[in-house]
Scaffold this motif. Structure first.
Motif, PDB file in Angstrom:
ATOM      1  N   GLY A   4      -4.724  -8.702 -17.987  1.00 45.80           N
ATOM      2  CA  GLY A   4      -5.189  -7.485 -17.077  1.00 45.80           C
ATOM      3  C   GLY A   4      -5.972  -6.248 -17.731  1.00 45.80           C
TER       4      GLY A   4
ATOM      5  N   THR B 284      -1.761  -4.770 -21.986  1.00 44.40           N
ATOM      6  CA  THR B 284      -0.849  -5.660 -21.038  1.00 44.40           C
ATOM      7  C   THR B 284      -0.583  -6.961 -21.670  1.00 44.40           C
ATOM      8  OG1 THR B 284      -2.543  -6.420 -19.463  1.00 44.40           O
ATOM      9  CG2 THR B 284      -1.560  -4.275 -19.080  1.00 44.40           C
TER      10      THR B 284
ATOM     11  N   THR C 297      -2.428  -0.746  -0.359  1.00 53.01           N
ATOM     12  CA  THR C 297      -1.560   0.208  -1.543  1.00 53.01           C
ATOM     13  C   THR C 297      -0.815   1.150  -0.609  1.00 53.01           C
ATOM     14  OG1 THR C 297      -3.306  -0.143  -3.130  1.00 53.01           O
ATOM     15  CG2 THR C 297      -1.734   1.763  -3.374  1.00 53.01           C
TER      16      THR C 297
ATOM     17  N   SER D 102      -7.848  -0.942  -6.751  1.00 53.54           N
ATOM     18  CA  SER D 102      -6.369  -0.872  -5.911  1.00 53.54           C
ATOM     19  C   SER D 102      -6.009   0.609  -5.516  1.00 53.54           C
ATOM     20  CB  SER D 102      -5.422  -1.281  -6.945  1.00 53.54           C
ATOM     21  OG  SER D 102      -5.155  -0.657  -8.139  1.00 53.54           O
TER      22      SER D 102
ATOM     23  N   GLY E  51       0.078 -13.732  -6.439  1.00 47.77           N
ATOM     24  CA  GLY E  51       0.743 -12.879  -7.265  1.00 47.77           C
ATOM     25  C   GLY E  51       1.771 -11.868  -7.018  1.00 47.77           C
ATOM     26  N   SER E  52       2.454 -11.618  -7.527  1.00 44.74           N
ATOM     27  CA  SER E  52       3.675 -10.661  -7.235  1.00 44.74           C
ATOM     28  C   SER E  52       3.297  -9.266  -7.307  1.00 44.74           C
ATOM     29  CB  SER E  52       4.850 -10.819  -7.960  1.00 44.74           C
ATOM     30  OG  SER E  52       4.605 -10.533  -9.319  1.00 44.74           O
ATOM     31  N   SER E  53       2.060  -8.726  -7.987  1.00 40.29           N
ATOM     32  CA  SER E  53       1.773  -7.557  -7.966  1.00 40.29           C
ATOM     33  C   SER E  53       0.400  -7.288  -7.167  1.00 40.29           C
ATOM     34  CB  SER E  53       1.258  -6.992  -9.475  1.00 40.29           C
ATOM     35  OG  SER E  53       0.319  -5.820  -9.594  1.00 40.29           O
ATOM     36  N   ARG E  54       0.537  -6.536  -6.241  1.00 33.97           N
ATOM     37  CA  ARG E  54      -0.792  -6.403  -5.128  1.00 33.97           C
ATOM     38  C   ARG E  54      -1.881  -5.766  -6.047  1.00 33.97           C
ATOM     39  NH1 ARG E  54       1.051  -3.621  -0.029  1.00 33.97           N
ATOM     40  NH2 ARG E  54       1.791  -1.845  -1.557  1.00 33.97           N
ATOM     41  N   LYS E  55      -1.509  -4.837  -6.904  1.00 36.41           N
ATOM     42  CA  LYS E  55      -2.387  -4.402  -7.993  1.00 36.41           C
ATOM     43  C   LYS E  55      -3.308  -5.464  -8.737  1.00 36.41           C
ATOM     44  CE  LYS E  55      -1.945  -0.438 -10.318  1.00 36.41           C
ATOM     45  NZ  LYS E  55      -1.370   0.554 -11.165  1.00 36.41           N
ATOM     46  N   ASN E  56      -2.588  -6.365  -9.183  1.00 32.85           N
ATOM     47  CA  ASN E  56      -3.342  -7.401  -9.729  1.00 32.85           C
ATOM     48  C   ASN E  56      -4.126  -8.407  -8.782  1.00 32.85           C
ATOM     49  OD1 ASN E  56      -2.536  -6.914 -12.262  1.00 32.85           O
ATOM     50  ND2 ASN E  56      -0.808  -8.249 -12.406  1.00 32.85           N
TER      51      ASN E  56
ATOM     52  N   ARG F 280      -7.359  -6.608  -8.493  1.00 32.89           N
ATOM     53  CA  ARG F 280      -8.030  -6.686  -9.994  1.00 32.89           C
ATOM     54  C   ARG F 280      -8.822  -8.127  -9.925  1.00 32.89           C
ATOM     55  NH1 ARG F 280      -3.467  -4.379 -14.154  1.00 32.89           N
ATOM     56  NH2 ARG F 280      -4.333  -2.090 -14.018  1.00 32.89           N
TER      57      ARG F 280
END
Length: 404
Positions: free
Chosen positions: A39, A43, A236, A306, A341-346, A349
């Motif tokens: 990422g 990270t 978001t 994001s 994926g579990s992260s919306r931010k990812n 990305r």
């Protein structure tokens, strides 16, 4: 086109943007991919989770290996299929270290830039008939272009013919202001064709490469909500003053400078905005928190897309960040592509890092032309379920004059 599909390997495969175009083309078979899923450098490996998205859509499990460390021989041995004398090798190393959007790149040579020249080792091992790379234009003309020069010289030393040029991808129908360098290398006995050759004599209608064409038909959703029929149609969460700031901005291209001069709206300006006012930098900073405009291409979708504070990523009318689905479509992904994926931010990305599939599909047709000598008809190069349509093509003025 031969009966046996040509094998394709994708290095730095990400969420599958470059591979998606080849996967959709009947002449090609994806046989391997690799990405370490970083990422940010801080990270660590596996953080962005893009390999799951790749596997969910393209039916290949990418190797989670560090391409800055693994040798070309070891990588080839780990691939799930034979990659000797490969037909097509794709390699799109990170562009972050070349991008002019990061100020320190004017003076500091990011260690990740060395990955460009390192790709030559994998070309030497797999011996592809066709090689393709996408990156930012600064790969070719920036302060650290010596990385590309080293790659080009190595490729030419192996007998490849190399073409490199930069393009505004809206020229090829992408509904986004995105400039990218494209590198194509072919074995010495093959003809070298490019996207310019594919599009010679034609262009797309202006309305084809707009935000309106791409996302106006999607259903409304509230900030932070997820549409029940599409888990990727989610954005978001904004609340409090962040949501009020967006709501105060005019629809269809408005931005925070529009809040100046009005006591009821100036209260939403944050310190960095006031600094931009004091320094007279409105033009260079006005995209932050801004809305997209319906009848223009979207701004460049970057990996940190994001949050509305990172660029002009707000919906033209709805008071929210554009959803993962909307930015995916604006990035040229099919409307049914699954971002996992579990992260919306990812998920955002994965989209910002990607090569637009709307364009990679056209590159796949260029590769097929190179390998077979059969030039495709332009209507064949429209990736299904994207915003581009066959009736968007028009002959250029020069081509029309030639026909008279």
């Amino acid at each position: 086109m031969g009966l046996q599909a040509s094998r394709v390997v994708d290095l730095f495969s990400g969420g599958g943007g470059m591979s998606c175009g080849y996967y959709a083309h009947p002449a090609f078979n994806l046989v391997g991919a690799a990405d370490v899923e970083v990422g940010k450098p801080s990270t660590g490996h596996g953080a962005i989770g893009c390999n799951d998205t790749y596997a969910a859509n393209l039916k290949v499990d990418p190797l989670a290996v560090d391409l800055s460390v693994i040798s070309a021989d070891e990588l080839a041995e780990k691939m799930p299929a034979n990659v000797d004398d490969l037909e097509v090798l794709l390699a799109c190393p990170p562009c972050t270290g070349f991008s002019r959007a990061i100020s320190k790149n004017w003076a500091e040579d990011d260690p990740r830039n060395s990955l460009v020249a390192r790709v030559a080792d994998h070309v030497a091992r797999m011996k592809p008939r066709v090689f393709m790379m996408e990156n930012v234009p600064q790969l070719l003309n920036g302060n650290f272009r010596h990385h590309f020069t080293a790659l080009r010289d190595n490729l030419q030393g192996m007998g490849y013919k190399v073409h490199a040029s930069s393009h505004a991808l809206s020229r090829f129908g992408l509904p986004q202001q995105r400039e990218r360098a494209l590198v194509i290398a072919v074995a010495s006995d093959l003809p070298l064709y490019t996207l310019e050759d594919l599009w010679r004599g034609y262009e797309v209608k202006a309305e084809a490469a707009t935000v309106r064409r791409a996302i106006a038909g999607l259903p409304k959703v509230a900030a932070g909500a997820t549409h029940p029929d599409d888990p990727n149609h989610t954005s978001t969460l904004l609340k409090g003053e962040s949501l009020e700031r967006i709501a105060a901005m005019p629809h269809d291209g408005g931005s925070w400078p529009d809040l100046l001069g009005h006591p009821d709206t100036e209260k939403y300006l944050i310190p960095s905005m006031w600094k931009a006012v004091e320094r007279g930098r409105l033009n260079s900073y006005c995209d932050v928190y801004g809305r997209m405009a319906w009848d223009k291409p979207a701004p460049t979708i970057k990996r940190e897309c994001s949050h509305v504070g990172n660029g002009r990523y707000s919906h033209p009318e709805q008071d929210r960040q554009c959803t993962v689905r909307e930015l995916g479509i604006l990035q040229g992904f099919p409307s049914d592509y699954r971002f996992v994926g579990s992260s919306r931010k990812n998920l955002y990305r994965q989209i910002g890092d990607a090569v637009p599939p709307l364009v990679s599909y056209q590159l796949a047709w260029v590769a097929q032309w190179i390998l077979t000598g059969e030039k495709p008809d332009l209507e064949q190069v429209v990736l299904p379920n994207t915003s581009l349509r066959v009736d968007d093509f028009v002959a250029t003025e020069a081509a029309q004059l030639t026909l008279v």
